[in-house]
Design a protein around this motif. Structure first.
Motif, mmCIF file in Angstrom:
data_model
loop_
_atom_site.group_PDB
_atom_site.id
_atom_site.type_symbol
_atom_site.label_atom_id
_atom_site.label_comp_id
_atom_site.label_asym_id
_atom_site.label_seq_id
_atom_site.Cartn_x
_atom_site.Cartn_y
_atom_site.Cartn_z
ATOM 1 N N ARG A 113 0.811 -1.221 0.000
ATOM 2 C CA ARG A 113 0.000 0.000 0.000
ATOM 3 C C ARG A 113 0.843 1.271 0.000
ATOM 4 O O ARG A 113 0.326 2.361 -0.250
ATOM 5 N N ILE A 114 2.125 1.152 0.285
ATOM 6 C CA ILE A 114 2.989 2.332 0.318
ATOM 7 C C ILE A 114 3.313 2.750 -1.114
ATOM 8 O O ILE A 114 3.919 1.990 -1.870
ATOM 9 N N LYS A 115 2.890 3.944 -1.468
ATOM 10 C CA LYS A 115 3.045 4.426 -2.837
ATOM 11 C C LYS A 115 4.149 5.468 -2.972
ATOM 12 O O LYS A 115 4.860 5.490 -3.971
ATOM 13 N N ARG A 116 4.267 6.348 -1.982
ATOM 14 C CA ARG A 116 5.271 7.410 -2.064
ATOM 15 C C ARG A 116 5.974 7.563 -0.714
ATOM 16 O O ARG A 116 5.345 7.454 0.333
ATOM 17 N N VAL A 117 7.272 7.844 -0.805
ATOM 18 C CA VAL A 117 8.080 8.065 0.396
ATOM 19 C C VAL A 117 8.944 9.295 0.160
ATOM 20 O O VAL A 117 9.548 9.452 -0.911
ATOM 21 N N MET A 118 8.988 10.165 1.156
ATOM 22 C CA MET A 118 9.817 11.359 1.060
ATOM 23 C C MET A 118 10.712 11.492 2.293
ATOM 24 O O MET A 118 10.266 11.950 3.349
ATOM 25 N N PRO A 119 11.975 11.083 2.194
ATOM 26 C CA PRO A 119 12.942 11.405 3.239
ATOM 27 C C PRO A 119 13.351 12.881 3.091
ATOM 28 O O PRO A 119 13.867 13.289 2.048
ATOM 29 N N ILE A 120 13.103 13.661 4.121
ATOM 30 C CA ILE A 120 13.406 15.095 4.106
ATOM 31 C C ILE A 120 14.671 15.326 4.930
ATOM 32 O O ILE A 120 14.716 15.000 6.116
ATOM 33 N N SER A 121 15.697 15.850 4.273
ATOM 34 C CA SER A 121 16.990 16.087 4.939
ATOM 35 C C SER A 121 17.437 14.852 5.719
ATOM 36 O O SER A 121 17.776 14.935 6.905
ATOM 37 N N PRO A 122 17.462 13.694 5.074
ATOM 38 C CA PRO A 122 17.700 12.453 5.818
ATOM 39 C C PRO A 122 19.174 12.226 6.143
ATOM 40 O O PRO A 122 20.065 12.737 5.460
ATOM 41 N N VAL A 123 19.397 11.454 7.188
ATOM 42 C CA VAL A 123 20.708 10.837 7.408
ATOM 43 C C VAL A 123 20.608 9.444 6.770
ATOM 44 O O VAL A 123 19.938 8.562 7.305
ATOM 45 N N SER A 124 21.220 9.286 5.633
ATOM 46 C CA SER A 124 21.065 8.048 4.872
ATOM 47 C C SER A 124 22.261 7.114 4.986
ATOM 48 O O SER A 124 22.149 5.930 4.686
ATOM 49 N N ASP A 125 23.400 7.645 5.402
ATOM 50 C CA ASP A 125 24.607 6.842 5.613
ATOM 51 C C ASP A 125 25.071 7.097 7.039
ATOM 52 O O ASP A 125 25.552 8.184 7.368
ATOM 53 N N LEU A 126 24.892 6.109 7.900
ATOM 54 C CA LEU A 126 25.200 6.294 9.319
ATOM 55 C C LEU A 126 26.678 6.102 9.645
ATOM 56 O O LEU A 126 27.099 6.389 10.769
ATOM 57 N N ARG A 127 27.466 5.653 8.696
ATOM 58 C CA ARG A 127 28.868 5.370 8.995
ATOM 59 C C ARG A 127 29.651 6.604 9.455
ATOM 60 O O ARG A 127 30.470 6.474 10.390
ATOM 61 N N PRO A 128 29.434 7.805 8.892
ATOM 62 C CA PRO A 128 30.164 8.961 9.426
ATOM 63 C C PRO A 128 29.852 9.253 10.894
ATOM 64 O O PRO A 128 30.700 9.821 11.606
ATOM 65 N N LEU A 129 28.662 8.868 11.357
ATOM 66 C CA LEU A 129 28.294 9.151 12.746
ATOM 67 C C LEU A 129 29.111 8.338 13.736
ATOM 68 O O LEU A 129 29.152 8.677 14.927
ATOM 69 N N LEU A 130 29.742 7.285 13.266
ATOM 70 C CA LEU A 130 30.611 6.493 14.143
ATOM 71 C C LEU A 130 31.743 7.338 14.707
ATOM 72 O O LEU A 130 32.269 7.044 15.789
ATOM 73 N N LYS A 131 32.127 8.372 13.976
ATOM 74 C CA LYS A 131 33.253 9.211 14.374
ATOM 75 C C LYS A 131 32.807 10.525 14.999
ATOM 76 O O LYS A 131 33.587 11.471 15.089
ATOM 77 N N THR A 132 31.554 10.582 15.441
ATOM 78 C CA THR A 132 31.066 11.756 16.163
ATOM 79 C C THR A 132 30.887 11.396 17.636
ATOM 80 O O THR A 132 30.781 10.224 17.997
ATOM 81 N N SER A 133 30.807 12.418 18.472
ATOM 82 C CA SER A 133 30.592 12.166 19.898
ATOM 83 C C SER A 133 29.197 11.613 20.156
ATOM 84 O O SER A 133 28.965 10.990 21.200
ATOM 85 N N MET A 134 28.267 11.792 19.211
ATOM 86 C CA MET A 134 26.925 11.236 19.383
ATOM 87 C C MET A 134 26.955 9.720 19.494
ATOM 88 O O MET A 134 26.052 9.122 20.095
ATOM 89 N N ASN A 135 27.965 9.087 18.926
ATOM 90 C CA ASN A 135 27.991 7.623 18.957
ATOM 91 C C ASN A 135 28.207 7.071 20.368
ATOM 92 O O ASN A 135 27.997 5.882 20.610
ATOM 93 N N GLU A 136 28.566 7.948 21.302
ATOM 94 C CA GLU A 136 28.587 7.510 22.700
ATOM 95 C C GLU A 136 27.191 7.104 23.152
ATOM 96 O O GLU A 136 27.044 6.239 24.027
ATOM 97 N N LYS A 137 26.168 7.711 22.540
ATOM 98 C CA LYS A 137 24.785 7.358 22.860
ATOM 99 C C LYS A 137 24.204 6.357 21.870
ATOM 100 O O LYS A 137 23.372 5.529 22.233
#
Length: 267
Positions: A164-188
């Motif tokens: 039933r899903i016809k359309r999807v709109m990711p708005i300003s998405p984070v689509s590749d999480l690998r760079p986040l591994l090197k941020t302080s956010m990855n502590e959480k």
């Protein structure tokens, strides 16, 4: 590899947006006012459960008359902040266009992993789908953009719901999480390389019947422009770069039934 501090800055938004710190309160006030009006008109059901947890709840806004279909909007906040109550006003445009709108909350990191949040949204959508007939369209902002992109990939949703899903709109998405591994956010986030790859839509492919449009503000941080265009390139879909918009106001036109973003999202 960029050091964590440099990558933290690359993925920061508030400090690079004029009066950025005022936006959360602005969102909350606009959402509360809109929600109050919908409660008075009887056009909303609040805190509908889709699971056992306190945050496993969604609000369902209904238009006048029979809905044309269901729009699910998933909020952002780096999987760390916010809940559904700050975004109610984003339902206005779709409601005026005749669509029902479901807005979920979900658990946040570090209480759960990003993968668990993904599965929570996958549990929520079938519950809302049982309540509203017709096509299902998905939109999400920032971390919510990641989550709706993940819903586009085979295997997460029941086949009947996915169909039933016809359309999807990711708005300003984070689509590749690998760079986040090197941020302080990855502590959480507590991700490792395998976790980041498994949750990266840019490394996956959507179901062939879903029409995907990636949307991003032209004035966003370079990292978010890169994340958006990389997803569109990987998925072979359109990427709309919205002139004059930044990461916080790119979703404002969702309140306008005649705006470009809703015309593309709802058709």
């Amino acid at each position: 590899m960029k050091p964590a501090m440099e990558l933290d800055e690359a993925y920061a938004n508030m400090q690079f947006i004029e009066n950025g710190a005022e936006y959360p309160q602005r969102w909350a006030q606009a959402a509360a006012a809109f929600r109050e009006g919908m409660m008075q008109s009887g056009q909303v059901e609040l805190d509908l459960p889709y699971g056992e947890g306190a945050r496993h709840r969604f609000d369902l806004y209904k238009p006048e008359g029979t809905p044309k279909g269901l729009l699910v909007f998933v909020h952002g906040g780096y999987w760390l902040f916010f809940d559904k109550s700050s975004w109610s006003h984003c339902a206005q445009g779709a409601l005026e266009a005749g669509w029902a709108v479901a807005m979920p909350s979900y658990d946040l990191c570090p209480d759960v992993s990003i993968a668990e949040i993904t599965h929570q949204i996958a549990r929520m959508i079938p519950v809302a789908a049982e309540m509203i007939d017709g096509p299902i369209h998905l939109a999400g902002h920032s971390a919510g953009g990641h989550l709706v992109a993940r819903m586009s990939v085979p295997g997460l949703l029941p086949d009947a719901v996915a169909a039933r899903i016809k359309r999807v709109m990711p708005i300003s998405p984070v689509s590749d999480l690998r760079p986040l591994l090197k941020t302080s956010m990855n502590e959480k986030f507590k991700m490792d390389e395998a976790d980041a790859r498994a949750e990266s839509p840019v490394l996956q492919q959507p179901l062939s019947h879903i029409d995907v449009t990636v949307w991003v503000g032209a004035e966003e941080r370079p990292a978010f422009l890169e994340q958006a265009t990389a997803l569109a390139e990987a998925w072979g879909c359109e990427c709309v770069i919205d002139a004059g918009r930044h990461h916080f106001d790119v979703i404002d036109p969702l309140a306008d039934r005649d705006g470009r973003i809703l015309a593309r999202l709802l058709g």
